[in-house]
Design a protein around this motif. Structure first.
Motif, short mmCIF file in Angstrom:
data_model
loop_
_atom_site.label_atom_id
_atom_site.label_comp_id
_atom_site.label_asym_id
_atom_site.label_seq_id
_atom_site.Cartn_x
_atom_site.Cartn_y
_atom_site.Cartn_z
N ALA A 1 8.93 -28.93 -1.39
CA ALA A 1 9.90 -27.75 -0.98
C ALA A 1 8.60 -26.66 -1.25
CB ALA A 1 10.93 -27.36 -1.89
N GLY A 2 9.11 -25.53 -0.62
CA GLY A 2 8.06 -24.17 -0.77
C GLY A 2 8.66 -22.87 -0.18
N GLY A 3 8.16 -22.09 -0.01
CA GLY A 3 8.71 -20.58 -0.06
C GLY A 3 7.61 -19.64 0.38
N ASN A 4 8.12 -18.35 0.97
CA ASN A 4 6.95 -17.47 1.16
C ASN A 4 7.80 -16.09 0.80
OD1 ASN A 4 4.79 -18.51 2.96
ND2 ASN A 4 6.81 -19.40 3.65
N LEU A 5 7.14 -14.97 0.32
CA LEU A 5 7.49 -13.82 0.23
C LEU A 5 6.61 -12.86 1.06
CD1 LEU A 5 9.46 -11.67 -1.35
CD2 LEU A 5 7.56 -11.56 -2.93
N PHE A 6 7.42 -12.11 1.68
CA PHE A 6 6.88 -10.94 2.61
C PHE A 6 7.34 -9.64 2.34
CE2 PHE A 6 7.12 -14.91 5.26
CZ PHE A 6 5.57 -14.94 5.46
N ALA A 7 6.49 -8.65 2.16
CA ALA A 7 6.75 -7.26 1.94
C ALA A 7 6.11 -6.03 2.40
CB ALA A 7 6.60 -7.12 0.24
N PHE A 8 6.88 -5.21 2.98
CA PHE A 8 6.20 -4.30 3.85
C PHE A 8 6.66 -2.82 3.02
CE2 PHE A 8 6.49 -7.22 7.13
CZ PHE A 8 5.33 -6.96 7.90
N THR A 9 5.75 -2.04 2.44
CA THR A 9 6.02 -1.07 1.39
C THR A 9 5.29 0.19 1.98
OG1 THR A 9 4.35 -1.92 -0.06
CG2 THR A 9 6.67 -2.54 -0.21
N ALA A 10 5.91 1.29 1.47
CA ALA A 10 5.29 2.58 1.46
C ALA A 10 5.06 2.96 -0.11
CB ALA A 10 5.99 3.53 2.04
N ASN A 11 3.90 3.50 -0.22
CA ASN A 11 3.45 3.68 -1.74
C ASN A 11 2.79 4.99 -1.93
OD1 ASN A 11 4.04 0.52 -2.50
ND2 ASN A 11 2.73 0.47 -1.11
N TYR A 12 2.78 5.70 -3.14
CA TYR A 12 2.19 6.67 -3.37
C TYR A 12 1.05 6.27 -4.56
CZ TYR A 12 0.87 10.80 -6.23
OH TYR A 12 0.34 11.75 -6.92
N ARG A 13 -0.07 6.88 -4.38
CA ARG A 13 -1.17 6.61 -5.60
C ARG A 13 -1.81 7.72 -5.99
NH1 ARG A 13 -5.83 3.24 -3.03
NH2 ARG A 13 -6.72 5.38 -2.33
N PHE A 14 -1.74 7.80 -7.38
CA PHE A 14 -2.19 8.86 -8.25
C PHE A 14 -3.50 8.40 -8.70
CE2 PHE A 14 -3.30 11.06 -12.23
CZ PHE A 14 -3.32 12.39 -11.91
N GLU A 15 -4.66 9.10 -8.63
CA GLU A 15 -6.28 8.20 -8.90
C GLU A 15 -7.11 9.14 -9.63
OE1 GLU A 15 -9.62 5.63 -6.79
OE2 GLU A 15 -7.86 6.49 -5.56
N LEU A 16 -7.72 8.85 -10.64
CA LEU A 16 -8.49 9.45 -11.28
C LEU A 16 -9.99 8.60 -11.16
CD1 LEU A 16 -6.92 10.19 -14.67
CD2 LEU A 16 -7.28 11.75 -12.64
N ARG A 17 -10.78 9.08 -10.27
CA ARG A 17 -11.99 8.49 -9.83
C ARG A 17 -13.43 9.12 -10.08
NH1 ARG A 17 -12.67 9.20 -3.90
NH2 ARG A 17 -10.59 8.95 -3.86
N GLY A 18 -14.08 8.38 -10.85
CA GLY A 18 -15.45 8.90 -11.19
C GLY A 18 -16.43 8.36 -10.30
N GLU A 19 -17.72 8.64 -10.32
CA GLU A 19 -18.81 8.26 -9.51
C GLU A 19 -18.72 7.02 -9.54
OE1 GLU A 19 -23.63 8.82 -8.49
OE2 GLU A 19 -22.68 10.12 -10.14
N ALA A 20 -18.47 6.02 -10.50
CA ALA A 20 -18.84 4.60 -10.55
C ALA A 20 -17.53 3.80 -10.95
CB ALA A 20 -19.88 4.16 -11.70
N LEU A 21 -16.76 4.42 -11.76
CA LEU A 21 -15.45 3.72 -12.14
C LEU A 21 -14.23 4.71 -12.02
CD1 LEU A 21 -16.60 2.19 -15.58
CD2 LEU A 21 -16.70 1.07 -13.13
N GLY A 22 -13.00 4.10 -11.78
CA GLY A 22 -11.77 4.81 -11.64
C GLY A 22 -10.88 4.02 -12.08
N THR A 23 -9.76 4.69 -12.07
CA THR A 23 -8.40 4.13 -12.38
C THR A 23 -7.32 4.95 -11.61
OG1 THR A 23 -6.78 3.40 -14.28
CG2 THR A 23 -7.89 5.43 -14.37
N TYR A 24 -6.29 4.28 -11.42
CA TYR A 24 -5.23 4.91 -10.86
C TYR A 24 -3.75 4.17 -11.16
CZ TYR A 24 -5.39 0.51 -7.76
OH TYR A 24 -5.57 -0.84 -7.30
#
Length: 227
Positions: free
Chosen positions: A102-125
């Protein structure tokens, strides 16, 4: 080419003119467009974990950066759903077929908001959003159940109906699917690679959809590249 691969190639091709349209000719760490491509490893949570274990898939997205911190992203996610031995056990017992698959699949189409803190080399969001989740599951053999089998979440997952706590008699099942609106949220980390604005990212995101029978709940840990 399977449907998931066809959709993936189409979305990748669409992202090329989208980037050119927003004027990304010169390298910059503050692009107006964003595109991401990754591979999620999905870990189901209860009740989904009662019938499925770790799965692999593909995620691709494209969107618009309002500022360095605020962005919107349209995203497509596909995940393979692999059944647990515990989920297949009752089916193999009834069919007298130890090789039932047996098996299965999950498909998702989403709209998302991202808040990001981005440095020159590293970042997080932080990222959150919602959209349409489509899940399907299939077994390789059509069969008839008995009339004294106790109903549990495994039977509901595969699309069986239950009456008075028992699996209904004389049922035939090969495929089931469910559509539902769902939501997601999570956190990610980025590291710049090569010329701006290219970065690798690692993200953990929780997904929930009130799918038929058993709700879809999982954490997708994605590794990929983005700009």
């Amino acid at each position: 080419m399977n449907p998931a691969a066809t959709i993936l190639v189409g979305l990748m091709l669409l992202s090329i003119p989208f980037r050119n349209l927003l004027g990304q000719d010169e390298p910059t760490d503050d692009p107006r467009a964003n595109v991401n491509l990754g591979m999620p490893i999905s870990a189901p949570l209860n009740p989904t974990a009662q019938v499925m274990h770790l799965g692999l898939g593909t995620t691709i997205g494209s969107g618009y950066n309002f500022t360095r911190r605020h962005a919107v992203i349209g995203e497509f996610m596909w995940n393979n759903l692999y059944p647990t031995n515990g989920a297949l056990g009752p089916l193999r017992l009834v069919t007298h077929n130890a090789d039932l698959s047996a098996g299965g699949n999950l498909f998702a189409f989403t709209a998302n908001y991202r808040f990001e803190l981005r440095g020159e080399a590293l970042g997080t969001y932080l990222i959150a959003g919602g959209g349409w989740y489509y899940r399907n599951a299939h077994i390789s053999q059509i069969f008839v159940t008995g009339s004294s089998i106790t109903c549990n979440p495994t039977w509901l997952w595969w699309g069986f109906s239950c009456e008075s706590g028992l699996v209904g008699a004389e049922q035939t099942i090969a495929h089931t699917s469910s559509n539902a609106l769902g939501a997601n949220g999570g956190i990610g980390f980025t590291a710049r690679v090569g010329d701006a604005p290219y970065r690798v990212y690692v993200e953990a995101r929780y997904h929930y959809a009130p799918s038929k029978g058993i709700s879809t709940q999982l954490v997708a840990v994605t590794v990929g590249i983005r700009y």
